[in-house]
Design a protein around this motif. Structure first.
Motif, PDB file in Angstrom:
ATOM      1  N   LYS A   1       0.860  -1.233  -0.082  1.00 35.89           N
ATOM      2  CA  LYS A   1       0.085   0.081  -0.033  1.00 35.89           C
ATOM      3  C   LYS A   1       0.768   1.228   0.190  1.00 35.89           C
ATOM      4  O   LYS A   1       2.004   1.214   0.520  1.00 35.89           O
ATOM      5  CB  LYS A   1      -1.043  -0.070   1.083  1.00 35.89           C
ATOM      6  CG  LYS A   1      -2.005  -0.898   1.193  1.00 35.89           C
ATOM      7  CD  LYS A   1      -2.856  -1.067   2.497  1.00 35.89           C
ATOM      8  CE  LYS A   1      -4.045  -2.120   2.498  1.00 35.89           C
ATOM      9  NZ  LYS A   1      -4.874  -2.060   3.715  1.00 35.89           N
ATOM     10  N   ASP A   2       0.343   2.186  -0.554  1.00 35.90           N
ATOM     11  CA  ASP A   2       1.225   3.433  -0.539  1.00 35.90           C
ATOM     12  C   ASP A   2       1.450   3.908   0.880  1.00 35.90           C
ATOM     13  O   ASP A   2       0.672   3.666   1.882  1.00 35.90           O
ATOM     14  CB  ASP A   2       0.415   4.672  -1.345  1.00 35.90           C
ATOM     15  CG  ASP A   2       0.199   4.578  -2.705  1.00 35.90           C
ATOM     16  OD1 ASP A   2       1.307   3.960  -3.298  1.00 35.90           O
ATOM     17  OD2 ASP A   2      -0.910   4.658  -3.546  1.00 35.90           O
ATOM     18  N   LEU A   3       2.524   4.737   1.105  1.00 32.87           N
ATOM     19  CA  LEU A   3       2.817   5.181   2.279  1.00 32.87           C
ATOM     20  C   LEU A   3       2.101   6.486   2.574  1.00 32.87           C
ATOM     21  O   LEU A   3       1.955   7.309   2.107  1.00 32.87           O
ATOM     22  CB  LEU A   3       4.437   5.414   2.335  1.00 32.87           C
ATOM     23  CG  LEU A   3       5.316   4.385   2.049  1.00 32.87           C
ATOM     24  CD1 LEU A   3       6.922   5.012   1.782  1.00 32.87           C
ATOM     25  CD2 LEU A   3       5.389   3.203   3.019  1.00 32.87           C
ATOM     26  N   THR A   4       1.800   6.453   3.956  1.00 38.86           N
ATOM     27  CA  THR A   4       1.368   7.714   4.507  1.00 38.86           C
ATOM     28  C   THR A   4       2.263   8.489   4.682  1.00 38.86           C
ATOM     29  O   THR A   4       3.706   8.373   4.893  1.00 38.86           O
ATOM     30  CB  THR A   4       0.772   7.310   6.242  1.00 38.86           C
ATOM     31  OG1 THR A   4       1.809   7.167   6.872  1.00 38.86           O
ATOM     32  CG2 THR A   4      -0.342   6.106   5.881  1.00 38.86           C
ATOM     33  N   SER A   5       1.960   9.912   4.771  1.00 37.93           N
ATOM     34  CA  SER A   5       2.819  10.870   5.139  1.00 37.93           C
ATOM     35  C   SER A   5       3.742  10.640   6.356  1.00 37.93           C
ATOM     36  O   SER A   5       5.129  10.934   6.142  1.00 37.93           O
ATOM     37  CB  SER A   5       2.171  12.288   5.161  1.00 37.93           C
ATOM     38  OG  SER A   5       1.554  12.780   4.133  1.00 37.93           O
ATOM     39  N   GLU A   6       3.402  10.329   7.269  1.00 41.20           N
ATOM     40  CA  GLU A   6       4.214   9.906   8.647  1.00 41.20           C
ATOM     41  C   GLU A   6       5.307   9.035   8.312  1.00 41.20           C
ATOM     42  O   GLU A   6       6.275   9.007   8.674  1.00 41.20           O
ATOM     43  CB  GLU A   6       3.398   9.519   9.591  1.00 41.20           C
ATOM     44  CG  GLU A   6       3.974   9.321  11.035  1.00 41.20           C
ATOM     45  CD  GLU A   6       3.185   9.077  12.232  1.00 41.20           C
ATOM     46  OE1 GLU A   6       3.489   8.647  13.090  1.00 41.20           O
ATOM     47  OE2 GLU A   6       1.647   8.974  11.886  1.00 41.20           O
ATOM     48  N   GLN A   7       4.939   7.950   7.618  1.00 38.62           N
ATOM     49  CA  GLN A   7       5.697   6.967   7.136  1.00 38.62           C
ATOM     50  C   GLN A   7       6.883   7.339   6.274  1.00 38.62           C
ATOM     51  O   GLN A   7       8.090   7.028   6.485  1.00 38.62           O
ATOM     52  CB  GLN A   7       5.027   5.781   6.613  1.00 38.62           C
ATOM     53  CG  GLN A   7       4.027   4.884   7.457  1.00 38.62           C
ATOM     54  CD  GLN A   7       3.340   3.980   6.669  1.00 38.62           C
ATOM     55  OE1 GLN A   7       2.808   4.182   5.534  1.00 38.62           O
ATOM     56  NE2 GLN A   7       3.002   2.610   7.436  1.00 38.62           N
ATOM     57  N   LEU A   8       6.489   8.283   5.265  1.00 36.42           N
ATOM     58  CA  LEU A   8       7.238   8.888   4.320  1.00 36.42           C
ATOM     59  C   LEU A   8       8.582   9.672   5.132  1.00 36.42           C
ATOM     60  O   LEU A   8       9.854   9.457   4.967  1.00 36.42           O
ATOM     61  CB  LEU A   8       6.798   9.573   3.128  1.00 36.42           C
ATOM     62  CG  LEU A   8       7.641  10.085   2.092  1.00 36.42           C
ATOM     63  CD1 LEU A   8       8.360   8.915   1.600  1.00 36.42           C
ATOM     64  CD2 LEU A   8       6.478  10.819   1.277  1.00 36.42           C
TER      65      LEU A   8
ATOM     66  N   THR B   1       9.280   9.651   8.145  1.00 36.29           N
ATOM     67  CA  THR B   1      10.260   8.772   9.091  1.00 36.29           C
ATOM     68  C   THR B   1      11.140   8.233   8.266  1.00 36.29           C
ATOM     69  O   THR B   1      12.433   8.099   8.722  1.00 36.29           O
ATOM     70  CB  THR B   1       9.271   7.586   9.661  1.00 36.29           C
ATOM     71  OG1 THR B   1       8.237   8.056  10.672  1.00 36.29           O
ATOM     72  CG2 THR B   1      10.226   6.646  10.507  1.00 36.29           C
TER      73      THR B   1
ATOM     74  N   THR C   1       3.266  -1.531  -6.135  1.00 28.39           N
ATOM     75  CA  THR C   1       1.701  -1.278  -5.661  1.00 28.39           C
ATOM     76  C   THR C   1       0.630  -1.691  -6.726  1.00 28.39           C
ATOM     77  O   THR C   1       1.300  -2.244  -7.808  1.00 28.39           O
ATOM     78  CB  THR C   1       1.468  -0.010  -5.352  1.00 28.39           C
ATOM     79  OG1 THR C   1       1.831   0.825  -6.643  1.00 28.39           O
ATOM     80  CG2 THR C   1       2.492   0.940  -4.427  1.00 28.39           C
TER      81      THR C   1
ATOM     82  N   TYR D   1       4.217  12.113  -8.532  1.00 24.95           N
ATOM     83  CA  TYR D   1       4.806  12.205  -7.382  1.00 24.95           C
ATOM     84  C   TYR D   1       5.857  11.109  -6.786  1.00 24.95           C
ATOM     85  O   TYR D   1       6.748  11.658  -6.086  1.00 24.95           O
ATOM     86  CB  TYR D   1       3.450  11.519  -6.282  1.00 24.95           C
ATOM     87  CG  TYR D   1       3.562  11.707  -5.152  1.00 24.95           C
ATOM     88  CD1 TYR D   1       3.820  12.849  -4.372  1.00 24.95           C
ATOM     89  CD2 TYR D   1       3.683  10.384  -4.124  1.00 24.95           C
ATOM     90  CE1 TYR D   1       3.942  12.918  -2.898  1.00 24.95           C
ATOM     91  CE2 TYR D   1       3.768  10.574  -2.706  1.00 24.95           C
ATOM     92  CZ  TYR D   1       3.882  11.807  -2.063  1.00 24.95           C
ATOM     93  OH  TYR D   1       3.928  11.988  -0.717  1.00 24.95           O
TER      94      TYR D   1
END
Length: 376
Positions: A4-11, A13, A139, A147
């Motif tokens: 799944k695409d990464l969340t902003s928080e995961q990115l 990090t 994905t 992006y």
């Protein structure tokens, strides 16, 4: 496996973790690994390759390519060559239908390349020095997007500038190593030794350092600088240095001065390698019980580099034929180290010496001067 695409928080990090690691790393190969891993994780690619330009050979090369070994291609070839030549990023949805893609590697490896993104990166002067290339988006969409390009461009901008700094640091370190090795050999040539003596001592020191428990960096530093242990011999007169008979007390004092001379030659540098070389040049004749020279240091007051080099140097000196003596058989060498454990030598270093003796003998035989066949 699709992700799944990464969340902003995961990115964020991922970005901060890798930027911290890259900024604290000084070895080129390790920085390249970090760069490849960062790119792969940021845009969820199956593989990521970091390409660099080799101006001397007119090639692009990678030492870091997930799933494959080093690759070299002519500058300007393939998608990565196109991106570097134009300075512009490239996104391909299906490489099988793009004539710029070199499909020969897929045929050789059985790997199927589909989506590709290639981003050139530049140094502080804006010159292109290499490129990121990520392969196969992991994905459900299965293709890279604008992006992804923006994310990888961000990574490339930071990593390119960091890489230039690391490459400059490595060039300086490589130059120091070359100077150290050459000067070490010059010192040995004056005492009618061959360059293999300093190479053997370097390899022995590395093996002993690792077995003693020093870090990879410390062990590598010791291996790099141990060839300078006798550099102070350049100031010893030939008549004393190569005297075949027993030295007088006055002559022995002259010989001993090589530790002070070596330290004086090297102590002014703030460079890590030369500073370490100064320590070894000064302390490799100190003894665990305090009876050595030039300062009569004892125990752990002697730097571990000096303690390890002492064992490595004596082992090689006894193993080799020299102008004033024949080579010792291995049994006699072992007996001396047992007797001198806790007197001349650090007991812990002697213990690892015996643990690694077979490996040390292999090094001795591999780098043999052809003068000491009777040793062992």
């Amino acid at each position: 496996m699709l992700r799944k695409d990464l969340t902003s928080e995961q990115l964020l990090t991922i970005i901060f973790e890798y930027m911290a690691k890259i900024s604290s790393e000084s070895k080129l190969d390790k920085v390249l690994v970090l760069m490849a891993n960062m790119g792969r994780e940021m845009i969820l690619a199956d593989r990521c390759t970091v390409w660099l330009i080799d101006e001397s050979s007119g090639e692009l090369y990678t030492t870091v390519a997930h799933g494959v070994r080093e690759i070299r291609i002519p500058i300007g070839s393939g998608l990565v060559g196109h991106a570097i030549a134009t300075g512009e990023p490239v996104i391909i949805e299906d490489a099988r239908h793009d004539p710029r893609h070199n499909a020969e590697n897929d045929r050789k490896t059985g790997y199927q390349t589909k989506s590709i993104i290639t981003i050139p990166f530049r140094n502080n002067d804006g010159e292109t020095i290499g490129a990121y290339q990520a392969i196969n988006k992991m994905t459900e969409a299965g293709k890279f997007t604008d992006y992804d390009m923006n994310l990888l461009s961000l990574a490339a901008s930071y990593a390119g500038k960091s890489l230039e700094s690391v490459m400059l640091h490595q060039e300086i370190a490589d130059t120091q190593r070359e100077i150290i090795s050459t000067m070490g050999e010059i010192g040995e040539i004056r005492s009618k030794e061959t360059g293999n003596h300093v190479r053997r001592v370097a390899e022995y020191s590395y093996v002993l350092a690792k077995a003693y428990g020093l870090s990879d960096r410390e062990a590598e530093t010791l291996r790099d600088v141990s060839p300078m242990h006798d550099i102070g011999k350049v100031a010893i007169p030939d008549a004393v240095l190569n005297k075949p008979g027993k030295l007088t007390d006055e002559e022995y004092d002259i010989i001993k001065s090589h530790t002070r001379v070596g330290h004086q030659l090297l102590k002014g540098s703030r460079r890590e390698l030369l500073a370490a070389a100064a320590i070894i040049a000064e302390q490799h004749h100190e003894k665990w019980d305090g009876s050595g020279y030039p300062h009569g240091l004892a125990g752990e007051d002697i730097h571990i580099f000096g303690r390890i080099t002492a064992v490595a140097d004596v082992f090689d000196a006894l193993s080799a034929e020299r102008v004033y003596k024949a080579a010792w058989p291995l049994e006699r060498i072992e007996k001396l180290f047992r007797e001198e454990r806790g007197r001349h030598f650090d007991p812990a270093v002697v213990d690892v010496f015996f643990d690694k003796l077979d490996e040390l003998v292999d090094i001795r035989d591999r780098l043999n001067d052809g003068l000491n066949e009777e040793a062992g």
